[in-house]
Design an enzyme around this catalytic site. Structure first.
Site, mmCIF file in Angstrom:
data_model
loop_
_atom_site.group_PDB
_atom_site.id
_atom_site.type_symbol
_atom_site.label_atom_id
_atom_site.label_comp_id
_atom_site.label_asym_id
_atom_site.label_seq_id
_atom_site.Cartn_x
_atom_site.Cartn_y
_atom_site.Cartn_z
ATOM 1 N N HIS A 156 0.761 -1.175 -0.143
ATOM 2 C CA HIS A 156 -0.020 0.172 -0.102
ATOM 3 C C HIS A 156 0.967 1.178 -0.151
ATOM 4 O O HIS A 156 0.489 2.475 -0.304
ATOM 5 C CB HIS A 156 -0.771 0.055 1.226
ATOM 6 C CG HIS A 156 -1.990 -1.183 1.095
ATOM 7 N ND1 HIS A 156 -1.658 -2.397 1.481
ATOM 8 C CD2 HIS A 156 -3.201 -1.137 0.785
ATOM 9 C CE1 HIS A 156 -2.788 -2.998 1.559
ATOM 10 N NE2 HIS A 156 -3.668 -2.334 1.064
ATOM 11 N N ASP A 162 -4.222 -6.396 -8.477
ATOM 12 C CA ASP A 162 -4.451 -5.366 -6.916
ATOM 13 C C ASP A 162 -4.781 -4.108 -7.331
ATOM 14 O O ASP A 162 -4.595 -3.753 -8.401
ATOM 15 C CB ASP A 162 -3.271 -5.682 -5.805
ATOM 16 C CG ASP A 162 -3.692 -5.795 -4.455
ATOM 17 O OD1 ASP A 162 -4.994 -5.041 -4.267
ATOM 18 O OD2 ASP A 162 -3.307 -6.111 -3.573
#
Length: 266
Positions: free
Chosen positions: A61, A135
């Site tokens: 992230h 993702d």
């Protein structure tokens, strides 16, 4: 779901409580049961995060982590649950923004954007016929070096069928318009998008023929209550901090990150 990453206690905590554990055979077995259980009720699964995020050096992230195992270890350890998922008929794999030098030697290319990982390993070697989903393209592992549009182009040309852009409807519309414009002059991208569309549409037609009927409406509040009851009966809270828990056997469990069970335990 399901999360099929092998938890590695030496690595930074990224997966939280989402993984099944650190034993590849255990993870593979539970993953298969999860996939087959949902499939029996007409729910398709997207197993993640191929080729494995459990031993990553950091949080994708925020940046682009590395999984430093050699090829033999990766295949025996991290890929084993995904091979089991393949045998269970898993509809899709969602794959990770991680560097895997043993699979893709180019230092700037995460698995998400690697034809070696997607086409040579996953499609050709493993024989996976399902959908491939990236993702989120808004994660730091991507945005620190590329725009979402650049990453989407690379991912589709590498073999992705669907790109994940979860931020807002406006971002999705903007990305769609950008891809449409680039397809007019980029033959490779146009071919990749056509291939991806054909695969998705073929999968949808197959679902229409095979999926059992779903009883609607779904009582989401009842589902949330059931989840809270299951969590409450399996983990015992100690102290005032709801994110610090203990299992009946005395194992203390910390639940960092936004995926913990603190809300259900509060």
């Amino acid at each position: 779901a399901p999360v099929l990453d092998i938890i590695d206690r030496r690595s930074p905590v990224v997966l939280g409580v989402r993984g099944f554990g650190s034993d590849p055979r255990h993870v593979a077995e539970l993953g298969q049961r999860f996939i087959r259980g949902l499939a029996s009720e007409g729910v398709a699964c997207a197993a993640k995060h191929f080729p494995g995020h459990g031993a990553a050096s950091g949080d994708s992230h925020l940046g682009l982590p590395i999984v430093g195992f050699d090829r033999e270890t990766l295949i025996a350890r991290d890929l084993a649950p995904f091979e089991a998922a393949l045998r269970a008929g898993c509809a899709a794999f969602l794959y990770a923004h991680v560097l895997t030098p043993a699979l893709e030697p180019r230092p700037e290319l995460p698995a998400t954007l690697s034809p070696r990982v997607l086409q040579e390993l996953l499609r050709a070697r493993m024989g996976y016929p399902g959908l491939l989903i990236t993702d989120s393209l808004s994660m730091g592992a991507i945005t620190n070096s590329r725009t979402p549009l650049q990453a989407a182009c690379e991912a589709l040309c590498a073999g992705a069928d669907l790109v994940l852009v979860p931020d807002s409807p406006e971002n999705i519309i903007e990305l769609h318009a950008g891809l449409a414009a680039l397809m007019r002059t980029n033959a490779a991208l146009r071919s990749a998008v056509v291939r991806a569309c054909e695969r998705v549409l073929t999968w949808k037609e197959g679902r229409k023929r095979r999926a059992p009927a779903c009883s609607l409406p779904i009582d989401w509040q009842a589902h949330r209550r059931s989840v809270a009851e299951l969590v409450g009966s399996s983990i015992t809270r100690r102290g005032e901090n709801p994110s610090s828990c203990a299992a009946p056997g005395g194992l203390v469990i910390e639940l960092p990150g936004p995926w913990g069970l603190a809300g259900a335990l509060a």
